[in-house]
Design a protein around this motif. Sequence first.
Motif, PDB file in Angstrom:
ATOM      1  N   ILE A 186      49.550  50.745  31.539  1.00  0.00           N
ATOM      2  CA  ILE A 186      48.544  49.668  31.399  1.00  0.00           C
ATOM      3  C   ILE A 186      47.304  50.099  32.170  1.00  0.00           C
ATOM      4  O   ILE A 186      47.366  50.379  33.369  1.00  0.00           O
ATOM      5  N   THR A 187      46.209  50.154  31.435  1.00  0.00           N
ATOM      6  CA  THR A 187      44.923  50.520  32.043  1.00  0.00           C
ATOM      7  C   THR A 187      44.051  49.268  32.099  1.00  0.00           C
ATOM      8  O   THR A 187      43.886  48.566  31.098  1.00  0.00           O
ATOM      9  N   VAL A 188      43.501  49.009  33.265  1.00  0.00           N
ATOM     10  CA  VAL A 188      42.620  47.851  33.452  1.00  0.00           C
ATOM     11  C   VAL A 188      41.188  48.377  33.625  1.00  0.00           C
ATOM     12  O   VAL A 188      40.923  49.214  34.495  1.00  0.00           O
ATOM     13  N   GLN A 189      40.300  47.909  32.787  1.00  0.00           N
ATOM     14  CA  GLN A 189      38.925  48.384  32.827  1.00  0.00           C
ATOM     15  C   GLN A 189      37.958  47.211  32.758  1.00  0.00           C
ATOM     16  O   GLN A 189      38.357  46.069  32.494  1.00  0.00           O
ATOM     17  N   ASP A 190      36.673  47.535  33.007  1.00  0.00           N
ATOM     18  CA  ASP A 190      35.611  46.518  32.901  1.00  0.00           C
ATOM     19  C   ASP A 190      34.532  47.062  31.988  1.00  0.00           C
ATOM     20  O   ASP A 190      33.689  47.855  32.386  1.00  0.00           O
ATOM     21  N   THR A 191      34.599  46.678  30.763  1.00  0.00           N
ATOM     22  CA  THR A 191      33.570  47.060  29.789  1.00  0.00           C
ATOM     23  C   THR A 191      32.813  45.839  29.288  1.00  0.00           C
ATOM     24  O   THR A 191      32.025  45.927  28.359  1.00  0.00           O
ATOM     25  N   THR A 192      33.069  44.731  29.917  1.00  0.00           N
ATOM     26  CA  THR A 192      32.441  43.482  29.482  1.00  0.00           C
ATOM     27  C   THR A 192      31.228  43.205  30.344  1.00  0.00           C
ATOM     28  O   THR A 192      31.336  43.135  31.579  1.00  0.00           O
ATOM     29  N   ALA A 193      30.093  43.083  29.706  1.00  0.00           N
ATOM     30  CA  ALA A 193      28.861  42.788  30.449  1.00  0.00           C
ATOM     31  C   ALA A 193      28.916  41.369  30.970  1.00  0.00           C
ATOM     32  O   ALA A 193      29.519  40.479  30.358  1.00  0.00           O
ATOM     33  N   PRO A 194      28.265  41.142  32.099  1.00  0.00           N
ATOM     34  CA  PRO A 194      28.237  39.780  32.631  1.00  0.00           C
ATOM     35  C   PRO A 194      27.412  38.868  31.722  1.00  0.00           C
ATOM     36  O   PRO A 194      26.660  39.324  30.861  1.00  0.00           O
TER      37      PRO A 194
END
Length: 638
Positions: A186-194
């Motif tokens: 499971i990879t957790v990433q942040d590709t969501t713009a604020p």
Amino acid sequence: TWTLTDDCGNTTTLTQTITVQDTTAPTFSAPESVTLECDQDVTDLALTGDVTDEADNCSSDLEATYTDGEPTTGECPTLYSFVRTWTLTDDCGNTTTLTQTITVQDTTAPTFSAPENVTLECDQDVTDLALAGDVTDEADNCSSDLEATYTDGEPTTGECPTLYSFVRTWTLTDDCGNTTTLTQTITVQDTTAPTFSAPENVTLECDQDVTDLTLTGDVTDEADNCSSDLEATYTDGEPTTGECPTLYSFVRTWTLTDDCGNTTTLTQNITVQDTTAPTFTVPIDVTLECGQDVTDLTLTGDVTDEADNCSNGLEAIFTDSTPTNDPCFYSFTRTWSLTDECGNVTELIQTITVEDTAPPTLIGDMPGDIDVNCSDIPDIPTLQFEDCSPMSVVAPDPDNPVIVFDDIGTGYTIILEWIVTDDCGNQSNFVQNVNVTVDSSNQIPTTDGSLCIAEDFDFDLFDLLVGDYDIDGVWTANSPDVLLDGSFFNPSSLLDFDGNYTEDQLGDYEFTYTYQGICPGSASVTITLDDECVVFPCGEDDVIISKAVTPLVVDGVNDTFTITGVEDCGFVYELQIFNRWGAKIYDNPNYQNDWRGEASSGSIGSSNYVPTGTYYYVINLKNSGLRPFTGPIYVSTK
């Protein structure tokens, strides 16, 4: 039955009794004891084994059968075991039994499908199997209702956008502890713009601070799936110049970046305009005298406190309404306007009232009282008055002055009073007293004449008197031969009936004028009679004499007193000028047309000029044969 037959057919028969029995049990081989997985069918002889080598001494096609004994419960992996008793019975009931032990165990691990490796956003719940994925196809050969469980390994920190990853180990264990493990990454990433809400487009006044977010608006609802305490920043684009009331506009770009560099930009349009009118303080209402200049702001008041939110250096202007039609009391409104550079206008009203409560005033100084001899009474001063309303002036009457005689008869006072009344009923009185001393030897200024004895015309002796004098006096001739008709003398009256004269009739004749009045006096004039009755090329009608002298009006007209029209005749001009009281103020035996109204010591005036008024000239054109020219001349030195 035994039969024996010879070659000839002879037969012998004997009997024997034979008994056939079956007491032998059949035989067979029982299958080996066997251990099966719990999911194997214990009735499936292909799995458990079948009897073999079935045999019987007598019977054929025998088939063994079995019965299973009660199972004996074991411990995993042995679940249970039982004895299978095989029985083979021949046709005579001979039976053989053999046993086979069948053990049932569970040594097979369950099976399942682990979820695929998955990448989640950091705001997604890694424990939410609907997102992270769940096992499927859980199966076991024996156990049922199994549920896989998982444990998560230590996360491995990554670099944005990958924040971290970990291994999820899924475990499925059956009832006998047979376990299968599978892993899922499971990879957790942040590709969501604020996300955030940009402020609405806004229009500001030009004096408002475009950096003041309380005016322009600030972002709201800043949110990010993972990062916290984010603050949006902005940059302002180049302004675009507009036309009033819009001065300019620009785009404000708001940027919100999370910890992984995911950025959201939103724009806001900011328009700067000037719709605010300038302000100022209008002067208070004012009342002026009508002689005061209503355009003089030091009198009427000027605006103060001119201010504007954006424009600098503004100056208010005014327009005046049409005043009411009353010369004595009127008012008008002064509309003050202050306009900024965008055309925003503020208008304020000031009421200006003009009234005439002041009497007319004298221009210049009032002449003081004077003491004069009756022969030197000056002209009545010409006074000028000013008032904002039309005026009526009652000036002293030169022909009927107000005279107050003293008690002893040696003098009198001429009271010169000017009564000036404007149309609004305001009145001023100006008085000058001329204290006159009577001198009985007063002599009227005169000039002599020259006539031809043969001329037949009535010569008025008054033409040889100068100034202002009483015309009610008496002319007398010092020669008994001279006949007078009042003031008229005809030279031809000395001729005889034939029109002849004697030599002794030529020469000088003296005439005396005496008169009584406010200044008694006399005058003696001499007329020379000769016999040269020639006609000169320049006649009386050719002479042109100035009617007025205006030296202070620089326009090239009437600058000096001029005698023209007879320049080609070469006459010498003898000029004398007298005031209205007969005082000589100018005398020039060779006049060159250059008198500008200069005063002499005998005149009363100012600035080296005689006072404005009427004067009298006597002109003698020497050797012209023309009688002297006399007449009035108006001099203006104001």
